[in-house]
Write a protein that holds these residues in place. Structure first.
Motif, PDB file in Angstrom:
ATOM      1  N   ALA A 178       0.832  -1.200   0.000  1.00  0.00           N
ATOM      2  CA  ALA A 178       0.000   0.000   0.000  1.00  0.00           C
ATOM      3  C   ALA A 178       0.869   1.254   0.000  1.00  0.00           C
ATOM      4  O   ALA A 178       0.640   2.192  -0.760  1.00  0.00           O
ATOM      5  N   THR A 179       1.888   1.250   0.841  1.00  0.00           N
ATOM      6  CA  THR A 179       2.730   2.434   0.927  1.00  0.00           C
ATOM      7  C   THR A 179       3.483   2.661  -0.369  1.00  0.00           C
ATOM      8  O   THR A 179       3.614   3.786  -0.841  1.00  0.00           O
ATOM      9  N   MET A 180       3.961   1.544  -0.937  1.00  0.00           N
ATOM     10  CA  MET A 180       4.673   1.654  -2.200  1.00  0.00           C
ATOM     11  C   MET A 180       3.773   2.247  -3.274  1.00  0.00           C
ATOM     12  O   MET A 180       4.156   3.125  -4.021  1.00  0.00           O
ATOM     13  N   LEU A 181       2.557   1.743  -3.303  1.00  0.00           N
ATOM     14  CA  LEU A 181       1.622   2.236  -4.308  1.00  0.00           C
ATOM     15  C   LEU A 181       1.344   3.708  -4.096  1.00  0.00           C
ATOM     16  O   LEU A 181       1.277   4.485  -5.033  1.00  0.00           O
ATOM     17  N   ALA A 182       1.230   4.077  -2.830  1.00  0.00           N
ATOM     18  CA  ALA A 182       0.970   5.481  -2.527  1.00  0.00           C
ATOM     19  C   ALA A 182       2.112   6.324  -3.055  1.00  0.00           C
ATOM     20  O   ALA A 182       1.913   7.366  -3.680  1.00  0.00           O
ATOM     21  N   ALA A 183       3.324   5.852  -2.836  1.00  0.00           N
ATOM     22  CA  ALA A 183       4.486   6.578  -3.303  1.00  0.00           C
ATOM     23  C   ALA A 183       4.470   6.683  -4.821  1.00  0.00           C
ATOM     24  O   ALA A 183       4.776   7.711  -5.408  1.00  0.00           O
ATOM     25  N   PHE A 184       4.061   5.610  -5.441  1.00  0.00           N
ATOM     26  CA  PHE A 184       4.006   5.571  -6.904  1.00  0.00           C
ATOM     27  C   PHE A 184       3.075   6.651  -7.437  1.00  0.00           C
ATOM     28  O   PHE A 184       3.254   7.190  -8.514  1.00  0.00           O
ATOM     29  N   MET A 185       2.101   6.951  -6.617  1.00  0.00           N
ATOM     30  CA  MET A 185       1.101   7.911  -7.058  1.00  0.00           C
ATOM     31  C   MET A 185       1.552   9.359  -6.972  1.00  0.00           C
ATOM     32  O   MET A 185       0.867  10.243  -7.442  1.00  0.00           O
ATOM     33  N   LEU A 186       2.699   9.590  -6.357  1.00  0.00           N
ATOM     34  CA  LEU A 186       3.173  10.966  -6.195  1.00  0.00           C
ATOM     35  C   LEU A 186       3.074  11.711  -7.512  1.00  0.00           C
ATOM     36  O   LEU A 186       3.635  11.285  -8.509  1.00  0.00           O
ATOM     37  N   GLY A 187       2.391  12.768  -7.509  1.00  0.00           N
ATOM     38  CA  GLY A 187       2.397  13.582  -8.718  1.00  0.00           C
ATOM     39  C   GLY A 187       1.427  13.158  -9.790  1.00  0.00           C
ATOM     40  O   GLY A 187       1.157  13.903 -10.703  1.00  0.00           O
ATOM     41  N   LEU A 188       0.905  11.969  -9.679  1.00  0.00           N
ATOM     42  CA  LEU A 188      -0.030  11.568 -10.724  1.00  0.00           C
ATOM     43  C   LEU A 188      -1.377  12.196 -10.428  1.00  0.00           C
ATOM     44  O   LEU A 188      -2.283  11.562  -9.923  1.00  0.00           O
TER      45      LEU A 188
ATOM     46  N   LEU B 291      -3.608  13.927 -12.325  1.00  0.00           N
ATOM     47  CA  LEU B 291      -4.720  14.089 -13.247  1.00  0.00           C
ATOM     48  C   LEU B 291      -5.703  12.946 -13.284  1.00  0.00           C
ATOM     49  O   LEU B 291      -6.816  13.080 -13.749  1.00  0.00           O
ATOM     50  N   THR B 292      -5.237  11.803 -12.799  1.00  0.00           N
ATOM     51  CA  THR B 292      -6.047  10.626 -13.042  1.00  0.00           C
ATOM     52  C   THR B 292      -7.250  10.536 -12.144  1.00  0.00           C
ATOM     53  O   THR B 292      -8.065   9.646 -12.301  1.00  0.00           O
ATOM     54  N   ALA B 293      -7.371  11.456 -11.209  1.00  0.00           N
ATOM     55  CA  ALA B 293      -8.491  11.402 -10.279  1.00  0.00           C
ATOM     56  C   ALA B 293      -9.834  11.514 -10.994  1.00  0.00           C
ATOM     57  O   ALA B 293     -10.869  11.187 -10.452  1.00  0.00           O
TER      58      ALA B 293
END
Lengths: 296, 568
Positions: free
Chosen positions: B6-16, B18-20
């Motif tokens: 979960a944490t890794m995925l959260a990190a992966f999301m940094l800056g992404l 627009l996809t919301a």
């Protein structure tokens, strides 16, 4: 299962955070597919035509992409390095203060700016560096003609890094101050008995004891190497400083929300996330090796 | 391990970021025929102002001016005199789905709304690219037929006053997919605004040419008429541009449009060369010359040193720090109210800027730049309700109590006859001189919807003598009335009374297909180059490199597309 029961309240406390994570970070990840589509809002994610890597190819053809990536790296690295060093120096100096109330006062005042948003801070920065700002008024007293700092691409990055450090150094010093209180007082006593001066105490006792913390913070901040600070740049930049001040996040914002190129913007955002992901994995490994630090 | 992931995925999301706006819900994609679901056997204006027997709910997204204080306590965005009027007269319930602050916030919200494909029944957007993006994505209701049935005669007259240009503007691929905004032509004609009282103080004549303006600005600055930090000529802010362009062809307060015109330069416009080819106006030799002049003025300290970086164009004007700026008819009066509040003797007057051989050249605007979008998923009754709301605004705007800002009217999208301002200018002078009476204008459903109301108050606001109006003729007791009449009678005087020698229209006021992907980049290149040249951060020679880069980075391709349009 029994363990589960004992720790029930911990899981309960974890729940809100997890819900937030799933709703705002995991679910929206489906949107990544937009980067590989020519996204049509009417057709939606499932029916938009696939274009493979076209968006990425086009992104790298744009002369902007290189400028933006370079700017992002330079600004972010500048911030990372100075945000490590300045708070450290500040924390050590503060630690040397003997007058307790004065120390508390300085610490409080220094970390206040952290709580202001960049929308407000930008106004203050412009008030200081603007054409009729404080700096130009002072320069004027010495006969220097006023400078347009905010429109000077040559110093815009320095301005970004400098104001960011100014805003955050007090807050960043908190971890160092905590580490400083953790140093065994016996070490100081022993050194003092050996005749060490205050400067020698700092060099030979304080700094070595702080190394782990510095390395740890440095390594962990690697993951931020592509986060040059959207709020700050967005509120301070103008077309004249795009060449040195435009960063990935502001670029994505302009592409996606101002120019409605949703797919291209997603591609740029995904590119950034992919690199950040690699850097986070690397920094985690490094943190484990050099600072013996693990989260998991 | 779960937490790790979960944490890794959260990190992966940094800056992404627009996809919301992702999940798709295009369940109801069938095009809805404009069916006569509750068709009453009515026609003409009876239909245009039809009261629904059953309440109709209209969901809207709405911009809200955060500084507005005119809404009475207890009223809200979805319950105020305008929504109550709609409910009472037409049985229309306005339901506000979301609001956003006017300006960037609202644009951002509209952009996200389009990206998510979930439009409210109606919203008014302020950029044509929003309309075309939504239309090309199949999100908009085809109102071609319903509009013909439900438009009021007034709306029809106004649409016709543009000679079909408004209909073109509101259409995508030949179908009407939005309600257009129709504003007065004079919104696109930019003028020299100057402090006549400062000229009088220095004994200077009204400047006519670029050379005159340079001398005048120098004199204002040397005389420190606006205090120690007097600015010769106000310039654009960081959010506005040195000139209006084909995409935003009007209302460029604080630009240098008249200066370009006086050099026969029309940057930002697509110019018809007369031989089947087109030129982008920014690339011309005349534009380069004008930029050289502006750079020279900037170097001499005649132009606002903070041009291009300032937060707000109006600041030096309202603070009476400058005596010269450029803008359309409403810039003085509506546009700079605080200037008069700070200095009641500020005698702002508007004039054309002439070429050296005495010609007035002006670039002209498109019909309007805002669009009422109606969702494809709206029910036919809701579409009709939105058309009726528009008819009602056009007919009754003059009768509303304007102490509550008319911006609170749901889905307000201005429709005014293209020559309304000139008509009012001429007629109001007649009223002042006693040639006509206010009651003469009491014509129901008039094309000039505000004329009667203005005629009734003009004598309260303006004192004689009427032959040469100055700020001293005006009574500022009702400041809103003062602003409107000042803009009408002083701001529109040049356009109403002086013929323009050369009117320049852009070949197109819309984006071509290639522009959708490449224009943002070219525009950035242009903005950066132009500002840097004016501010002396780049030599004038960098202009030639810009022209080359512009052509290579897609400009040539786009120019060919625009030339294609000429053939039609």
């Amino acid at each position: 299962m029994r363990r589960m029961n004992v720790e029930k309240h911990y899981y309960l406390m974890l729940l809100p955070g997890m819900v937030w994570l799933v709703l705002f970070s995991i679910v929206p990840m489906a949107g990544i597919v937009m980067a590989f589509q020519n996204y049509n809002p009417g057709a939606g994610l499932l029916k938009s035509p696939w274009v493979g890597l076209d968006n990425f190819r086009y992104m790298f053809q744009l002369s902007d992409s290189r400028t933006v990536i370079v700017n992002t790296f330079i600004i972010a690295i500048g911030k990372i390095v100075l945000n490590l060093i300045i708070p450290l120096v500040f924390a050590i100096l503060l630690n040397e203060l003997r007058h307790l109330r004065f120390k508390k006062l300085v610490q409080t005042v220094a970390y206040l700016p952290h709580f202001l948003s960049w929308v407000i801070m930008a106004t203050i920065v412009i008030g200081i560096f603007g054409y009729y700002g404080v700096v130009n008024t002072v320069l004027g007293m010495f006969g220097v003609s006023p400078q347009l700092f905010m429109a000077d691409a040559g110093i815009f990055r320095q301005l970004l890094v400098g104001t960011d450090v100014w805003k955050e150094f007090g807050y960043n010093a908190i971890i160092y101050l905590a580490a400083l209180t953790g140093i065994n007082l016996n070490l100081y006593e022993a050194a003092a008995i050996d005749g060490a001066s205050r400067w020698q105490l700092i060099r030979n006792v304080t700094l070595p004891a702080m190394t782990t913390t510095v390395v740890l913070l440095g390594v962990l901040s690697l993951g931020n190497v592509l986060n040059a600070g959207f709020d700050q740049v967005y509120n301070l930049y103008n077309p004249l400083v795009y060449s040195t001040g435009d960063i990935l996040d502001t670029w994505v914002y302009r592409l996606g929300l101002q120019n409605l190129q949703f797919s291209l913007a997603t591609a740029a955002g995904l590119f950034k996330s992919a690199i950040s992901f690699v850097l986070i994995v690397v920094s985690y490994r490094l943190a484990y090796r050099y600072a013996d630090y693990t989260v998991f | 391990m779960k937490r790790t992931m979960a944490t890794m995925l959260a990190a992966f999301m940094l800056g992404l970021s627009l996809t919301a706006c992702s999940s798709s819900n295009s369940t109801n994609t069938d095009a809805q025929a404009p069916a006569e679901s509750s068709g009453p056997a009515l026609s003409g204006d009876d239909l245009a102002f039809y009261r629904f027997p059953e309440p109709v709910d209209v969901h809207i997204g709405m911009p809200v001016d955060p500084t507005d204080k005119t809404l009475p306590a207890g009223d809200s965005v979805s319950n105020n005199q305008y929504t109550r009027y709609l409910k009472e007269k037409y049985n229309i319930n306005v339901i506000v789905d979301w609001t956003a602050a006017t300006g960037n916030d609202f644009k951002q919200k509209v952009s996200l709304t389009i990206a998510s494909g979930k439009l409210p029944d109606g919203m008014v957007v302020d950029d044509r690219s929003f309309m075309t993006k939504a239309a090309s994505s199949g999100l908009l209701y085809d109102i071609t037929d319903l509009f013909q049935q439900y438009q009021s005669t007034q709306v029809k007259d106004i649409m016709e006053s543009t000679g079909g240009r408004a209909m073109d503007n509101a259409s995508y691929k030949g179908r009407m997919v939005s309600l257009p905004n129709i504003t007065v032509d004079t919104d696109g004609v930019h003028l020299l605004w100057i402090r006549k009282d400062w000229l009088d103080k220095l004994g200077l004549p009204v400047p006519k040419t670029l050379a005159d303006i340079e001398k005048t600005a120098q004199a204002f600055k040397d005389g420190k008429l606006g205090g120690a930090n007097t600015i010769g000529i106000a310039g654009p802010s960081k959010n506005t541009f040195p000139y209006a362009t084909f995409l935003t062809s009007s209302n460029n307060l604080g630009g240098f449009d008249p200066l370009f015109g006086a050099k026969d330069a029309y940057p930002g416009y697509w110019l018809d060369n007369g031989d089947g080819s087109v030129t982008y106006g920014t690339l011309t030799e005349q534009t380069k010359e004008t930029l050289a002049t502006l750079a020279d003025w900037y170097k001499k300290g005649l132009i606002d040193p903070e041009a291009g970086t300032r937060d707000n164009v109006g600041d030096p004007i309202n603070a009476n720090q400058t005596g010269i700026f450029f803008g359309p008819w409403w810039s003085g009066g509506y546009g700079n109210g605080d200037s008069f509040k700070n200095d009641p003797t500020a005698n702002w007057q508007a004039y054309p800027v002439y070429t050296d051989d005495g010609k007035w050249n002006a670039h002209m605007k498109t019909t309007g730049s805002t669009y009422t979008l109606i969702s494809k998923n709206a029910k036919p009754d809701v579409v009709k309700a939105i058309l009726i709301m528009n008819n009602a605004l056009v007919r009754d705007e003059a009768t509303f109590d304007l102490s509550v800002a008319v911006g609170w009217y749901p889905l307000r999208n201005v429709m005014a006859a293209a020559n309304e301002t000139e008509y009012e200018y001429a007629e109001l002078l007649k009223v002042l001189k006693g040639e006509t009476q206010a009651e003469d204008y009491n014509v129901p459903n008039s094309l000039y919807k505000l004329m009667y109301a203005d005629a009734k108050k003009v004598k309260d606001v303006i004192k004689p003598p009427y032959d040469e109006l100055n700020v001293s003729n005006f009574n500022t007791a009702n400041f809103g009335d003062f602003q409107r009449l000042y803009s009408l009678l002083i701001g529109d005087r040049p356009f109403s009374t002086v013929p323009i020698d050369k009117k320049v229209f852009s070949v197109t006021y819309n984006q071509t297909p290639t522009m959708e992907t490449k224009w943002a980049n070219l525009k950035k290149l242009e903005d950066e180059t132009v500002l840097k040249i004016i501010l002396g951060q780049a030599p004038i020679d960098s202009f030639d490199k810009f022209v080359k880069d512009w052509k290579a980075q897609g400009g040539d391709e786009i120019t060919a597309e625009v030339a294609e349009l000429l053939k039609k």
